[in-house]
Enzyme design. Sequence first.
Site, PDB file in Angstrom:
ATOM      1  N   CYS A  94       0.829  -1.201   0.000  1.00 21.38           N
ATOM      2  CA  CYS A  94       0.000   0.000   0.000  1.00 21.38           C
ATOM      3  C   CYS A  94       0.867   1.256   0.000  1.00 21.38           C
ATOM      4  CB  CYS A  94      -0.998  -0.030   1.156  1.00 21.38           C
ATOM      5  SG  CYS A  94      -2.351   1.166   0.940  1.00 21.38           S
ATOM      6  N   HIS A 184      -3.894  -4.812   0.521  1.00 23.29           N
ATOM      7  CA  HIS A 184      -3.443  -5.373   1.799  1.00 23.29           C
ATOM      8  C   HIS A 184      -3.704  -6.871   1.839  1.00 23.29           C
ATOM      9  CE1 HIS A 184      -2.749  -1.469   3.773  1.00 23.29           C
ATOM     10  NE2 HIS A 184      -3.790  -1.063   3.065  1.00 23.29           N
ATOM     11  N   GLU A 186      -2.127  -8.362   4.868  1.00 26.28           N
ATOM     12  CA  GLU A 186      -1.618  -8.583   6.223  1.00 26.28           C
ATOM     13  C   GLU A 186      -2.668  -8.434   7.306  1.00 26.28           C
ATOM     14  OE1 GLU A 186      -1.413  -4.148   5.587  1.00 26.28           O
ATOM     15  OE2 GLU A 186      -1.311  -5.978   4.389  1.00 26.28           O
TER      16      GLU A 186
END
Length: 250
Positions: A94, A184, A186
Site C-alpha cells: 500500500c 493489503h 496482512e
Amino acid sequence: MPGAPARLLVVVPSETDPPARLGGWLARAGLELDERHLGTGDPLPATLDGADGLLVLGGPQSALDDEATSPELTGVRRLLAEALRADLPTLAVCLGAQLLAEVGGGRVREGVEGPEVGATLVAKRDAADADPLFGPLPMTPDVIQFHHDEIAELPRGATLLASSPVYAHQAYRVGRHVYGVQFHIETTPEVVEEWATRDTVGVAASRLDQETVIARSTAVHPDLEEVWAPFAARFADLVRSRARSGAATP
C-alpha cells in the site's frame, strides 16, 4: 550446524497497519523479523547492511507528503531506493508500494476514481503466470483495499502483475526480487474494523455503509489466508535464497 535465520527488516510506518498475520506467516516460514515501528520512535537503520530482505507496510500517511509533513518517510524512501539498487527481496504494501513507485521513477497522485475500500478482487495479468510469487495465485485473488492515492505510473522497467477495475496498478515487480502491492494481505478483521471506523471519508466513497464494509472484510479473511499465506512462504524463500547466496546488500 545450521546458520542463522535469514533476517527480514520490517518497516512499520504507522501502528494502524502492523505486520499482523503477514508477520506471523513470515516468521513461521523461518525468517527472523527485525521490526521497526516508526510511530513509536524506533530508528531505521542507515543502510540495509545485514538484511536479507525488506518489508514496508502501509499507514495513513501519503506518498505525496513532503519531509516537513511526514519526516519519518524520508528514511523509508532511502531504504527502498537501496533495495532497488541491490535487487534485494522486497515486499512493499500500500503506502510502501506507492513510495517504491516514486523512488523507482514512477508517479503517485490522489486517486482519480476516489478511495478504494474494503474486500475486493484483483486480476492477475499475463506476466504474473511466469512470476515465482504470483504464478501460483488464483486468477482473481481476494484482497483488502484501503487507499486514497493511486500509483499513476509504475517505476521504470517494472512488470505489471495484477490490476483491478478501479486502479490498474495493483501489483508489480521491479528487477527480479522487488515487489509492490497496492492492496493489503496482512490484515486481521480487527485491523480493518479500526480502519473503517476511522476512515469515514473512504467508507462513504465506497457507497457501502460501515457495517457492510466490516462484515464483508471479516468474511473474506479465511480466503485471504488460504491464498496469501503460501504467497508469504514463497517470498520467505526468496529472502532465504538471498541469505544463502551471501549477496546481502554490501
